[in-house]
Write an enzyme that holds these catalytic residues in place. Structure first.
Site, PDB file in Angstrom:
ATOM      1  N   TYR A   1     -23.045 -16.024  12.588  1.00 50.48           N
ATOM      2  CA  TYR A   1     -23.019 -14.621  12.155  1.00 50.48           C
ATOM      3  C   TYR A   1     -22.570 -14.517  10.705  1.00 50.48           C
ATOM      4  O   TYR A   1     -21.420 -14.208  10.420  1.00 50.48           O
ATOM      5  CB  TYR A   1     -22.036 -13.868  13.066  1.00 50.48           C
ATOM      6  CG  TYR A   1     -22.079 -12.357  12.937  1.00 50.48           C
ATOM      7  CD1 TYR A   1     -23.275 -11.671  13.041  1.00 50.48           C
ATOM      8  CD2 TYR A   1     -20.916 -11.625  12.727  1.00 50.48           C
ATOM      9  CE1 TYR A   1     -23.311 -10.294  12.926  1.00 50.48           C
ATOM     10  CE2 TYR A   1     -20.940 -10.246  12.618  1.00 50.48           C
ATOM     11  CZ  TYR A   1     -22.145  -9.591  12.716  1.00 50.48           C
ATOM     12  OH  TYR A   1     -22.177  -8.228  12.618  1.00 50.48           O
TER      13      TYR A   1
ATOM     14  N   ARG B   1     -25.553  -8.740   5.662  1.00 50.64           N
ATOM     15  CA  ARG B   1     -25.426  -8.617   7.108  1.00 50.64           C
ATOM     16  C   ARG B   1     -25.245  -7.162   7.522  1.00 50.64           C
ATOM     17  O   ARG B   1     -24.667  -6.379   6.776  1.00 50.64           O
ATOM     18  CB  ARG B   1     -24.192  -9.443   7.536  1.00 50.64           C
ATOM     19  CG  ARG B   1     -24.018  -9.614   9.012  1.00 50.64           C
ATOM     20  CD  ARG B   1     -22.888 -10.573   9.306  1.00 50.64           C
ATOM     21  NE  ARG B   1     -21.583  -9.996   8.961  1.00 50.64           N
ATOM     22  CZ  ARG B   1     -20.450 -10.702   8.943  1.00 50.64           C
ATOM     23  NH1 ARG B   1     -20.465 -11.995   9.215  1.00 50.64           N
ATOM     24  NH2 ARG B   1     -19.312 -10.132   8.628  1.00 50.64           N
ATOM     25  N   ASP B   2     -25.703  -6.858   8.726  1.00 51.92           N
ATOM     26  CA  ASP B   2     -25.465  -5.542   9.306  1.00 51.92           C
ATOM     27  C   ASP B   2     -26.095  -4.457   8.435  1.00 51.92           C
ATOM     28  O   ASP B   2     -25.467  -3.465   8.084  1.00 51.92           O
ATOM     29  CB  ASP B   2     -23.955  -5.329   9.424  1.00 51.92           C
ATOM     30  CG  ASP B   2     -23.599  -4.454  10.624  1.00 51.92           C
ATOM     31  OD1 ASP B   2     -24.497  -4.120  11.401  1.00 51.92           O
ATOM     32  OD2 ASP B   2     -22.417  -4.104  10.757  1.00 51.92           O
TER      33      ASP B   2
ATOM     34  N   SER C   1     -20.986  -2.755   6.092  1.00 52.31           N
ATOM     35  CA  SER C   1     -21.438  -4.112   6.388  1.00 52.31           C
ATOM     36  C   SER C   1     -20.538  -5.068   5.651  1.00 52.31           C
ATOM     37  O   SER C   1     -20.403  -4.999   4.483  1.00 52.31           O
ATOM     38  CB  SER C   1     -22.869  -4.252   5.886  1.00 52.31           C
ATOM     39  OG  SER C   1     -23.048  -5.424   5.170  1.00 52.31           O
TER      40      SER C   1
ATOM     41  N   ASP D   1     -27.504  -8.251  16.062  1.00 57.92           N
ATOM     42  CA  ASP D   1     -28.089  -7.071  15.397  1.00 57.92           C
ATOM     43  C   ASP D   1     -29.263  -7.325  14.476  1.00 57.92           C
ATOM     44  O   ASP D   1     -30.031  -6.401  14.197  1.00 57.92           O
ATOM     45  CB  ASP D   1     -27.067  -6.328  14.514  1.00 57.92           C
ATOM     46  CG  ASP D   1     -26.135  -5.470  15.325  1.00 57.92           C
ATOM     47  OD1 ASP D   1     -26.220  -5.505  16.564  1.00 57.92           O
ATOM     48  OD2 ASP D   1     -25.331  -4.771  14.705  1.00 57.92           O
TER      49      ASP D   1
ATOM     50  N   ASP E   1     -12.648  -3.008  16.766  1.00 58.85           N
ATOM     51  CA  ASP E   1     -13.985  -2.772  16.212  1.00 58.85           C
ATOM     52  C   ASP E   1     -13.956  -2.094  14.847  1.00 58.85           C
ATOM     53  O   ASP E   1     -14.932  -2.177  14.095  1.00 58.85           O
ATOM     54  CB  ASP E   1     -14.793  -1.874  17.158  1.00 58.85           C
ATOM     55  CG  ASP E   1     -15.049  -2.530  18.496  1.00 58.85           C
ATOM     56  OD1 ASP E   1     -15.168  -3.761  18.547  1.00 58.85           O
ATOM     57  OD2 ASP E   1     -15.111  -1.801  19.502  1.00 58.85           O
TER      58      ASP E   1
END
Ligand SMILES: *[C@@H]1O[C@H](CO)[C@@H](O)[C@H](O)[C@H]1NC(C)=O
Length: 449
Positions: free
Chosen positions: A176, A181-182, A188, A228, A404
């Site tokens: 990851y 990313r994201d 992100s 994702d 989170d």
């Protein structure tokens, strides 16, 4: 520590078709087979992303496509699946269920977190339950390159355990660290950017993982690949960052699949969840992406299948549909998997499903809510008894108790999802330990710990 991303997955589930008059921001507003609202709320415009999916995206009507696709284009490729006989893959996929015959190595960082959390419980009975969580396997997230060297240490310990017990060890990792990313989220937090040598840095990250694994052929490594990322390429190419990242994501994931295969890593590519790619309109485009990526990578034999529900809250089998899933016949992970599996060819139709935080259902206000959802409990513990020949194992990918995202709107990396009424208040920064959340996961575990 893990950045918000490991869980911050999946905001995008706001992709929910809305049954009222107007579709909400990021909701679906058109596409083949879609029957919901085709006009969007003020401030958003319905944009055609592909024949199967139009979405209400921020911005007003200067958008390129003025309306949703209401007329299906001639022939989506679905007919080819039913008429194509099961073909013999050119490369033999990893044989059998990779989890069978192995002891799963317990994540050392998670064991440390749990050990530190237990003495903070005020109720001794609950503390005793919490202590047992340390014995439940979770995945080790390699979410920055600095964490890669620790993998060798873990593999060495896993190898020793295998030798002393006579049963080989299996180490579970999450790969990851994509550049940019994201791509569909505000915060992100990947360390690599495409603009700054990201693809080369990512290849180097993969090379380092391969080098760590190579000396330990006696340890089986199972990897979830890039949560994702591919799901974003299915539904979020209307987001500029995702469109800009598409080529790099594909190159990086291809490299990861090929290189990890050289050291025998069994791989599951992330496939979002029922509330994302599980919408009927998204199944075929998702399958098409997985099939074509796998083929163009040369059908790497390490690729075993797909991982679903990573860091999310969906049930594997819901006793009844959560009202927030209304409109999607695939309202749980089993239904999603059974709908997607027949479309996978030649991509191998095997799955693992994260149930780490899925113990309590019907707790979200919207399917897209992902941040420290209030009232969540640990779910079904990892088992090979999955109820489906498509599913190799129920797993816990997200280490429950790691936050989170912060609920403090003044703090850096604040995401509004983390201050919703169904998110747990007083949440610290992403990736840091959230004691109150862990305590609730333990108390509400279903089945009980
Ligand atoms: C929220 O974050 C701001 C900025 O980092 C900080 O000054 C403030 O103390 C935080 N508030 C709380 C309640 O933690």
């Amino acid at each position: 520590m893990m950045k918000r991303t490991s869980a911050g997955l999946i905001t995008l589930v706001s992709l929910i078709p809305f049954v009222l008059g107007q579709a909400q921001e990021f909701a679906q507003c058109g596409g083949i087979g879609f029957t919901g609202a085709t006009t969007c709320v003020a401030g958003t415009t319905c944009q055609v992303l592909n024949p199967y999916f139009s979405q209400c995206l921020p911005g007003s009507s200067s958008a390129p496509s003025s309306g949703p696709t209401t007329t299906p284009p001639a022939n989506p490729t679905s007919s080819s699946h039913s008429s194509t006989p099961t073909s013999t893959p050119t490369t033999t996929p990893a044989a059998g269920n990779p989890f069978e015959g192995h002891n799963i190595f317990l994540s050392p960082p998670y064991a440390s977190e749990v050990a530190a959390a237990v003495p903070q419980f005020t109720n001794s009975a609950t503390a005793a339950l919490a202590a047992k969580v340390a014995d439940i396997p979770t995945f080790i997230w390699l979410d920055e390159v600095a964490k890669v060297p620790s993998l060798g240490t873990y593999l060495s310990a896993a190898s020793a355990q295998g030798k002393s017990s006579g049963t080989p060890s299996l180490v579970q990792i999450v790969v990851y660290d994509l550049p940019d990313r994201d791509c569909s989220a505000d915060a992100s937090n990947g360390e690599f950017t495409i603009a700054d040598n990201g693809q080369a840095n990512y290849f180097n990250y993969i090379d380092q993982i391969v080098a760590q694994i190579k000396p330990f052929p006696d340890v089986r490594v199972v990897a979830v690949i890039e949560p994702d990322s591919l799901a974003n390429l299915v539904t979020n190419l209307g987001v500029a960052e995702c469109a800009a990242a598409q080529t790099t994501y594909l190159a990086c994931i291809t490299y990861a699949m090929q290189q990890l295969t050289t050291v025998g890593v069994i791989q599951y590519l992330d496939a979002g969840h029922a509330g994302w790619l599980g919408w009927p309109a998204n199944l075929q485009p998702a399958a098409q992406l997985f099939n074509s990526l796998y083929t163009s990578a040369g059908s790497p034999s390490g690729v075993r299948g797909l991982a679903t529900n990573v860091a999310n809250y969906n049930a594997l089998v819901a006793a009844s549909p959560d009202p927030i899933t209304s409109g999607n016949p695939n309202f749980d992970e089993m239904l999603y998997i059974e709908a997607l599996a027949p479309l996978l060819d030649p991509f191998p139709a095997h799955f693992i499903v994260d149930q780490g935080r899925s113990g309590v259902q019907d707790i979200r206000s919207q399917w897209g809510d992902w941040c420290n959802v209030l009232g969540a409990g640990f779910g079904t513990q990892p088992t090979l008894n999955t109820g489906s020949s498509f599913i190799d194992s129920i797993v816990w990918v997200k280490p429950g108790g790691e936050c989170d995202g912060t609920s403090n709107s003044s703090a850096p990396r604040f995401d509004p999802h983390c201050a919703l009424s169904d998110a747990t208040p007083n949440a610290p920064q992403a990736g840091t330990w959230f004691q109150a959340y862990f305590e609730t996961l333990v108390e509400k575990a279903n089945p009980p710990i």
